[in-house]
Motif scaffolding. Structure first.
Motif, PDB file in Angstrom:
ATOM      1  N   LEU A 111      58.536   6.954  57.252  1.00 18.14           N
ATOM      2  CA  LEU A 111      57.295   6.194  57.145  1.00 18.14           C
ATOM      3  C   LEU A 111      57.054   5.456  58.458  1.00 18.14           C
ATOM      4  O   LEU A 111      57.921   4.711  58.918  1.00 18.14           O
ATOM      5  CB  LEU A 111      57.405   5.171  56.009  1.00 18.14           C
ATOM      6  N   PRO A 112      55.906   5.676  59.096  1.00 15.86           N
ATOM      7  CA  PRO A 112      55.597   4.903  60.302  1.00 15.86           C
ATOM      8  C   PRO A 112      55.328   3.449  59.948  1.00 15.86           C
ATOM      9  O   PRO A 112      54.641   3.159  58.969  1.00 15.86           O
ATOM     10  CB  PRO A 112      54.341   5.587  60.863  1.00 15.86           C
ATOM     11  N   LEU A 113      55.903   2.543  60.716  1.00 10.80           N
ATOM     12  CA  LEU A 113      55.725   1.115  60.482  1.00 10.80           C
ATOM     13  C   LEU A 113      54.786   0.562  61.535  1.00 10.80           C
ATOM     14  O   LEU A 113      55.123   0.539  62.717  1.00 10.80           O
ATOM     15  CB  LEU A 113      57.073   0.379  60.550  1.00 10.80           C
ATOM     16  N   GLU A 114      53.622   0.120  61.111  1.00 13.88           N
ATOM     17  CA  GLU A 114      52.618  -0.354  62.066  1.00 13.88           C
ATOM     18  C   GLU A 114      52.173  -1.757  61.703  1.00 13.88           C
ATOM     19  O   GLU A 114      51.799  -2.012  60.558  1.00 13.88           O
ATOM     20  CB  GLU A 114      51.392   0.570  62.067  1.00 13.88           C
ATOM     21  N   GLN A 115      52.252  -2.665  62.658  1.00 13.56           N
ATOM     22  CA  GLN A 115      51.624  -3.961  62.488  1.00 13.56           C
ATOM     23  C   GLN A 115      50.196  -3.846  63.031  1.00 13.56           C
ATOM     24  O   GLN A 115      50.009  -3.352  64.146  1.00 13.56           O
ATOM     25  CB  GLN A 115      52.382  -5.047  63.267  1.00 13.56           C
ATOM     26  N   PRO A 116      49.198  -4.265  62.283  1.00 14.22           N
ATOM     27  CA  PRO A 116      47.817  -4.119  62.752  1.00 14.22           C
ATOM     28  C   PRO A 116      47.557  -4.942  64.008  1.00 14.22           C
ATOM     29  O   PRO A 116      47.997  -6.076  64.116  1.00 14.22           O
ATOM     30  CB  PRO A 116      46.989  -4.648  61.575  1.00 14.22           C
ATOM     31  N   SER A 117      46.869  -4.331  64.964  1.00 15.38           N
ATOM     32  CA  SER A 117      46.465  -5.064  66.163  1.00 15.38           C
ATOM     33  C   SER A 117      45.121  -5.719  65.920  1.00 15.38           C
ATOM     34  O   SER A 117      44.375  -5.328  65.032  1.00 15.38           O
ATOM     35  CB  SER A 117      46.383  -4.121  67.367  1.00 15.38           C
ATOM     36  N   VAL A 129      59.506   3.847  63.357  1.00 19.44           N
ATOM     37  CA  VAL A 129      59.508   4.693  62.162  1.00 19.44           C
ATOM     38  C   VAL A 129      60.717   4.357  61.313  1.00 19.44           C
ATOM     39  O   VAL A 129      61.839   4.244  61.820  1.00 19.44           O
ATOM     40  CB  VAL A 129      59.547   6.188  62.545  1.00 19.44           C
ATOM     41  N   LEU A 130      60.481   4.183  60.031  1.00 20.77           N
ATOM     42  CA  LEU A 130      61.567   3.971  59.086  1.00 20.77           C
ATOM     43  C   LEU A 130      61.962   5.327  58.511  1.00 20.77           C
ATOM     44  O   LEU A 130      61.113   6.066  58.025  1.00 20.77           O
ATOM     45  CB  LEU A 130      61.121   3.031  57.982  1.00 20.77           C
ATOM     46  N   VAL A 131      63.244   5.634  58.579  1.00 16.24           N
ATOM     47  CA  VAL A 131      63.756   6.910  58.066  1.00 16.24           C
ATOM     48  C   VAL A 131      64.786   6.621  56.972  1.00 16.24           C
ATOM     49  O   VAL A 131      65.678   5.793  57.155  1.00 16.24           O
ATOM     50  CB  VAL A 131      64.411   7.741  59.190  1.00 16.24           C
ATOM     51  N   ALA A 132      64.637   7.282  55.844  1.00 14.34           N
ATOM     52  CA  ALA A 132      65.567   7.115  54.727  1.00 14.34           C
ATOM     53  C   ALA A 132      66.088   8.478  54.298  1.00 14.34           C
ATOM     54  O   ALA A 132      65.347   9.465  54.292  1.00 14.34           O
ATOM     55  CB  ALA A 132      64.879   6.418  53.563  1.00 14.34           C
ATOM     56  N   ALA A 133      67.369   8.517  53.950  1.00 13.33           N
ATOM     57  CA  ALA A 133      67.984   9.773  53.506  1.00 13.33           C
ATOM     58  C   ALA A 133      68.944   9.499  52.358  1.00 13.33           C
ATOM     59  O   ALA A 133      69.529   8.420  52.265  1.00 13.33           O
ATOM     60  CB  ALA A 133      68.724  10.446  54.664  1.00 13.33           C
ATOM     61  N   CYS A 134      69.078  10.477  51.483  1.00 14.01           N
ATOM     62  CA  CYS A 134      70.017  10.364  50.362  1.00 14.01           C
ATOM     63  C   CYS A 134      70.580  11.742  50.054  1.00 14.01           C
ATOM     64  O   CYS A 134      69.879  12.754  50.212  1.00 14.01           O
ATOM     65  CB  CYS A 134      69.323   9.795  49.131  1.00 14.01           C
TER      66      CYS A 134
END
Length: 346
Positions: A111-117, A129-134
């Motif tokens: 999931l891309p992590l974006e703070q609004p400008s 980018v947040l990456v998760a794996a299981c």
């Protein structure tokens, strides 16, 4: 006017307690319409505990969201070139070998992590980018167990992010007009039986998460050793024995000291590497219900700290629930509430 209703049960498969919370959307309003918890003794059957939870809870729905945590999961925050969502899905597969140092088959999502400008323009040529794996086997086994209980698994989440979802639904202030120069952050700390989850949130976005292998069971073992009793008796004493409060505080002191030390390391890392200031810590989980635990952590981390009730801001159906019992267990229900919050986009 007749409002449409749909329900989801968040099922927290803990190592010592199975907890379930049902949230029903009445129009756009989330309402707590069900709750149940069942103790899981050492060697007890998780399948039977799940069936008992649903028998006692009398939920409207059999649609279930569960979570995973622990060594079978991996969470990373990566800096990558800015790209579209479809490009990111392809690119992340090339990062898999670096993320998962195992021959096991893993399922990976990102999931891309974006703070609004302020002007809506991209902030740079890179994005976080947040990456998760299981492990696939873990996910398949969990989904199969839910189905074998006569339930419908609609999603499996990470407990870490279920906690963030609960905060977003119940506590997060209106983010309209978010100032990207605001460096304040909130740390969500959930002390479970086997581990403690940390998720640091800024403006509705996760910027750091971690699991610490210290939890309520470590406190229970410390009480058992000090008082010379069995684990089940030590657990009961830890929770609600006024006669042994001083001894319990003494016994769990070293455990809390180790936990607070790890929390301090995490807060320091976030503040030095992310340029943020953690202005508040919200504590949840069964482990913080031990005598003096919340106070000890607050003093040790030297930051404003409070117990977090995940029911804040949510309406409870008083005709279906024992509100007093629900409130008594509220700090331990954050993961279940966060899992059930998936009803908003189910």
């Amino acid at each position: 006017m007749i409002r449409s209703k749909k329900s989801v049960v968040g099922l927290d498969l803990g190592t010592s307690v199975v907890k379930a919370v049902e949230i029903t959307l009445e129009g756009q309003e989330p309402v707590i319409t069900g709750f149940s918890r069942v103790e899981l003794p050492p060697g007890g059957s998780l399948d039977e505990a799940v069936k008992q939870v649903f028998k006692e809870g009398k939920f409207r729905s059999k649609r279930v969201v569960t979570g995973v945590s622990g060594q079978d999961t991996v969470v990373r925050y990566l800096s990558m070139p800015r790209m579209t969502d479809s490009e990111l899905k392809q690119a992340i597969q090339f990062e898999a070998d670096k993320l998962v140092a195992s021959d096991e088959d893993f399922i990976i999502d990102c999931l891309p992590l974006e703070q609004p400008s302020q002007d809506g323009a991209p902030q740079s040529d890179t994005m976080k980018v947040l990456v998760a794996a299981c492990q696939s086997e873990r996910l398949n086994d969990q989904a199969r167990m839910i189905q074998n209980s006569g339930l419908l698994p609609i999603a499996i989440d990470l407990d870490l992010f279920a906690i963030a979802n609960a905060w977003e639904m119940c506590v997060l202030p209106d983010s309209e007009g978010f100032d990207p120069s605001d460096i304040r952050a909130t740390a969500l700390v959930d002390v479970g039986a086997k581990s403690t989850s940390i998720n640091v949130m800024r403006g509705g976005t996760s910027c750091f998460s971690r699991e610490i292998p210290i939890g309520g069971s470590n406190m229970t073992q410390a009480v058992a050793r000090r008082l010379g009793v069995e684990g089940f008796e030590a657990e009961a004493i830890k929770r609600a024995s006024e006669d042994h409060q001083a001894e319990v505080r003494t016994a769990i002191g070293p455990v809390l000291e180790d936990l607070a030390s790890e929390l301090m390391l995490s807060m320091d890392y976030v503040e030095h590497n992310e340029g943020l200031t953690v202005t508040e810590i919200l504590l949840s989980g069964g482990g913080v219900l031990a005598p003096g635990a919340a106070e000890y952590i607050e003093q040790s981390v030297a930051r404003p700290t409070r117990l977090w009730n995940p029911l804040e801001g949510l309406r409870v159906d008083v005709n279906r629930l024992d509100v007093e019992e629900l409130e008594a267990w509220a700090p331990s229900l954050v993961v279940a509430v966060g899992l059930a919050s998936r009803v908003r986009n189910s």
